[in-house]
Design a protein around this motif. Structure first.
Motif, short mmCIF file in Angstrom:
data_model
loop_
_atom_site.label_atom_id
_atom_site.label_comp_id
_atom_site.label_asym_id
_atom_site.label_seq_id
_atom_site.Cartn_x
_atom_site.Cartn_y
_atom_site.Cartn_z
N VAL A 262 -2.07 -10.00 -12.19
CA VAL A 262 -2.33 -8.75 -12.17
C VAL A 262 -2.04 -8.09 -10.85
O VAL A 262 -2.18 -8.67 -9.67
CB VAL A 262 -4.10 -8.39 -11.95
N LEU A 263 -1.41 -7.16 -10.59
CA LEU A 263 -0.67 -6.32 -9.66
C LEU A 263 -0.06 -7.18 -8.53
O LEU A 263 -0.30 -7.45 -7.42
CB LEU A 263 -1.80 -5.46 -8.97
N GLN A 264 0.90 -7.96 -9.04
CA GLN A 264 1.56 -9.19 -8.41
C GLN A 264 2.24 -8.53 -7.05
O GLN A 264 2.58 -7.48 -6.86
CB GLN A 264 2.66 -9.54 -9.19
N ASN A 265 1.98 -9.32 -5.87
CA ASN A 265 2.68 -9.53 -4.89
C ASN A 265 3.96 -10.37 -5.02
O ASN A 265 3.88 -11.50 -5.05
CB ASN A 265 1.92 -9.97 -3.62
N PRO A 266 5.11 -9.46 -4.93
CA PRO A 266 5.38 -7.98 -4.19
C PRO A 266 5.78 -6.96 -5.36
O PRO A 266 5.91 -5.79 -4.76
CB PRO A 266 6.76 -8.44 -3.43
N THR A 267 6.04 -7.10 -6.30
CA THR A 267 6.40 -6.20 -7.50
C THR A 267 5.30 -5.35 -7.90
O THR A 267 5.45 -4.31 -8.46
CB THR A 267 6.89 -7.19 -8.91
N GLY A 268 3.88 -5.49 -7.66
CA GLY A 268 2.85 -4.62 -8.28
C GLY A 268 2.92 -4.61 -9.76
O GLY A 268 2.01 -3.68 -10.56
N THR A 269 3.44 -5.75 -10.52
CA THR A 269 3.65 -5.77 -12.00
C THR A 269 2.11 -6.39 -12.54
O THR A 269 1.54 -7.53 -11.73
CB THR A 269 4.54 -6.28 -12.65
N ASN A 392 6.12 6.51 -5.15
CA ASN A 392 7.15 6.41 -6.04
C ASN A 392 8.07 7.51 -6.11
O ASN A 392 9.17 7.16 -6.19
CB ASN A 392 6.63 5.82 -7.43
N ALA A 393 7.43 8.50 -6.23
CA ALA A 393 8.01 9.83 -6.33
C ALA A 393 9.32 10.13 -5.12
O ALA A 393 10.38 10.44 -5.38
CB ALA A 393 7.28 11.01 -6.80
N LYS A 394 8.54 10.06 -4.05
CA LYS A 394 9.17 10.29 -2.76
C LYS A 394 10.37 9.05 -2.64
O LYS A 394 11.45 9.42 -2.05
CB LYS A 394 8.17 10.13 -1.52
N LEU A 395 10.13 7.98 -2.76
CA LEU A 395 11.02 6.74 -2.88
C LEU A 395 12.22 7.25 -3.63
O LEU A 395 13.52 7.16 -3.27
CB LEU A 395 10.58 5.37 -3.02
N PRO A 402 12.02 2.68 -8.19
CA PRO A 402 10.87 1.68 -8.54
C PRO A 402 11.05 1.07 -9.46
O PRO A 402 11.52 1.20 -10.40
CB PRO A 402 9.73 2.81 -8.41
N PHE A 403 10.50 -0.42 -9.42
CA PHE A 403 10.68 -1.43 -10.25
C PHE A 403 9.86 -1.17 -11.40
O PHE A 403 10.35 -1.38 -12.69
CB PHE A 403 10.18 -2.73 -9.77
N THR A 404 8.88 -0.18 -11.43
CA THR A 404 7.71 -0.08 -12.40
C THR A 404 7.07 1.26 -12.16
O THR A 404 7.11 1.85 -11.02
CB THR A 404 6.56 -0.91 -12.92
N ALA A 405 6.61 2.05 -13.19
CA ALA A 405 5.71 3.20 -13.12
C ALA A 405 4.57 2.55 -12.46
O ALA A 405 4.08 1.53 -12.41
CB ALA A 405 5.54 3.81 -14.32
N ALA A 406 3.68 3.62 -11.59
CA ALA A 406 2.60 3.41 -10.98
C ALA A 406 1.47 3.14 -11.89
O ALA A 406 1.46 3.60 -12.86
CB ALA A 406 2.21 4.98 -10.26
N ARG A 407 0.86 1.92 -11.73
CA ARG A 407 -0.37 1.47 -12.18
C ARG A 407 -1.25 1.03 -11.46
O ARG A 407 -2.26 0.29 -11.82
CB ARG A 407 -0.09 0.45 -13.32
N GLY A 408 -1.39 1.30 -10.03
CA GLY A 408 -2.16 0.95 -9.04
C GLY A 408 -1.90 -0.14 -8.37
O GLY A 408 -0.83 -0.79 -8.35
N GLY A 409 -2.71 -0.49 -7.45
CA GLY A 409 -2.40 -1.74 -6.71
C GLY A 409 -1.92 -1.36 -5.30
O GLY A 409 -1.50 -0.02 -5.02
N MET A 410 -1.69 -2.17 -4.54
CA MET A 410 -1.32 -2.13 -3.03
C MET A 410 0.43 -1.84 -3.04
O MET A 410 0.80 -1.27 -1.73
CB MET A 410 -1.76 -3.28 -2.09
N PHE A 411 1.20 -2.58 -3.77
CA PHE A 411 2.47 -2.46 -3.50
C PHE A 411 3.47 -1.77 -4.52
O PHE A 411 3.11 -1.91 -5.67
CB PHE A 411 3.01 -3.89 -3.49
N THR A 412 4.43 -1.47 -3.95
CA THR A 412 5.51 -0.96 -5.01
C THR A 412 6.85 -1.68 -4.43
O THR A 412 6.89 -1.81 -3.31
CB THR A 412 5.90 0.55 -4.74
N TRP A 413 7.77 -2.21 -5.53
CA TRP A 413 8.88 -2.61 -5.22
C TRP A 413 9.85 -1.70 -5.81
O TRP A 413 9.99 -1.48 -6.78
CB TRP A 413 8.72 -4.02 -5.97
#
Length: 472
Positions: A262-269, A392-395, A402-413
């Motif tokens: 769940v919400l892996q570090n670093p990818t957030g997947t 994600n939108a600003k990046l 971004p690697f994936t769509a937003a689904r929560g958690g601390m990280f975006t890859w």
């Protein structure tokens, strides 16, 4: 010639403020020392003299003096009293610590980043902003600890950990359909120690293990330090590449597979249910253990699969933590596994570190039971999801994918396309502009093909970051 008598010390003490008299006395004396009005080697008034001259209790003066001794500002001489200590620079040149310029590499990320205050924008850090944590719940828990009997605050505690907390952990796992007994749960000094104990208990140098790629940088370092042959399994938006996992398992016969569901570090997947089942089927076919590093479970979604629950802890070892939802400084984690294996891991724990801090474990237990934690986690989840969507939108607007769509958690890859620069060089340029990035090199076993970065959604939404990437 008659010796001049010093005027009695005058401290400005306020009785009608929140500040304790002890702190007021200690801070007032410290100020006099800093100003040079109390000189090195000078004897302070006796406890009785200072107490009588200011109308305070002798115990208040004793405690204030002892605080200043602990700070290194006073010296206590048996039978003679308290004296001002020599300050640095009075007996020679002042020693000045000049920290070296940080080099953004894995060693800095692992050992220096927590204390390095020279980079103000910590876009790649691994912790949440303090204002997003449940500070009031923690303060209430601390007050309950202070009021508890002294006997509960001393001693080593139980080798498996504080029993009421372990019972709560078992109940929490039960909510995810994992039926676990209290003797299958042991506490650890954070999830990192939990992973280390599993490695030390169940592997030997030369064993082959598999991990998520990209994956948790501390885990990569731990596995290499243990002398293991480490093979990466590519991370995908829906978990891991299960075809690759099957091929590698058949070819290398690994001992273990370390993964985050769940919400892996670093990818957030997070794993899909189908991915989870295929991983467990591969583990059964090829006889390897799955170590589920699941410290972000509370921040995930109700539909996210738990490998340990699907497997019933037959081939899965479960590692959890409270660092992301309560406070990282408490360093309280846990391991849940088969009963006999739990005893083996506890033996390793006792050999290496004895028990964990029971005071910290009681604090966590108090936070979990004081009635606000569930609502805090709900609020935090909403905050993280909103922050991730915005980031994600600003990046994307700044040229990153971004690697994936937003689904929560601390990280975006996210990956920077078309710059032609390696991620390390980009990170070094960012550091010179006061921005700390976490390049993908830290999280991959080998050199990545693209310039990717981990972003912390709690710290990365700043104009300077997006302007920097646009400038590339």
């Amino acid at each position: 010639m008659a010796k001049l008598q010093r005027e009695p010390l005058q401290l400005d003490l306020q009785r009608n403020t929140a500040a304790r008299l002890v702190e007021q006395v200690a801070d007032g004396l410290a100020l006099l020392i800093e100003r040079g009005e109390l000189r090195s080697g000078e004897r302070l008034p006796s406890v009785r003299q200072l107490a009588e001259s200011h109308g305070i209790g002798a115990s208040t003066v004793v405690e204030a003096y002892e605080q200043l001794v602990a700070r290194g500002m006073l010296l206590a001489r048996r039978g003679a009293g308290f004296f001002v200590a020599a300050r640095a620079g009075q007996s020679g040149a002042r020693a000045v610590f000049m920290p070296h310029e940080p080099v953004i590499d894995s060693a800095w990320l692992l050992s220096e980043m927590f204390a390095d205050e020279r980079v103000p924008i910590k876009a790649g850090c691994g912790w949440l902003p303090g204002k997003w944590l449940n500070d009031e719940g923690l303060h209430q828990a601390e007050r309950r600890i202070i009021r508890s009997p002294g006997a509960q605050q001393v001693g080593y505690g139980h080798p498996f950990g504080y029993a009421p907390l372990r019972q709560l952990i078992a109940q929490f796992l039960g909510h995810w359909s994992l039926d676990v007994a209290i003797d299958q749960v042991l506490t650890t000094h954070g999830a990192t120690q939990g992973l280390d104990l599993v490695i030390r208990t169940m592997t030997q140098p030369g064993d082959t293990v598999m991990i998520d790629d990209p994956g948790y940088c501390n885990l990569i370092a731990m596995l290499r330090l243990a002398g293991l042959n480490v093979i990466g399994v590519s991370r995908t938006p829906g978990g891991v590449d299960t075809d690759m996992l099957e091929t590698l398992a058949r070819a290398h016969q690994p001992k273990m597979f370390f993964t985050t569901s769940v919400l892996q570090n670093p990818t957030g997947t997070s794993y899909t249910p189908a991915c989870a089942m295929r991983v467990l089927q591969a583990a059964e076919r090829h006889g390897f253990w799955v170590v589920e590093d699941d410290i972000f479970r509370e921040l995930g979604q109700a539909t996210d699969p738990m490998l340990a629950a699907l497997d019933g802890l037959q081939r899965v070892i479960y590692v959890g933590s409270y660092s992301k939802t309560i406070a990282p400084s408490l360093r309280v984690g846990y391991v849940a596994c088969q009963r006999e294996l739990a005893r083996q891991i506890v033996h390793t724990k006792m050999v290496l570190t004895l028990t964990n801090s029971e005071i910290n474990e009681r604090l966590v237990h108090n936070v979990l039971t004081e009635g606000h934690h569930r609502r805090h986690v709900q609020t935090l989840n909403a905050t993280l999801l909103n922050a991730q969507s915005t980031l994600n939108a600003k990046l994307a607007d700044a040229g990153l994918a971004p690697f994936t769509a937003a689904r929560g958690g601390m990280f975006t890859w996210a990956t920077l396309e078309g710059s032609g620069l390696p991620a390390r060089e980009i990170a070094d340029r960012a550091r010179q502009k006061g921005i700390w990035l976490a390049p993908g090199d830290f999280f991959h076993l080998g050199a990545p093909e693209k310039a990717s970065f981990r972003f912390n959604v709690g710290y990365a939404d700043v104009p300077e970051l997006f302007d920097f990437f646009r400038s590339l």
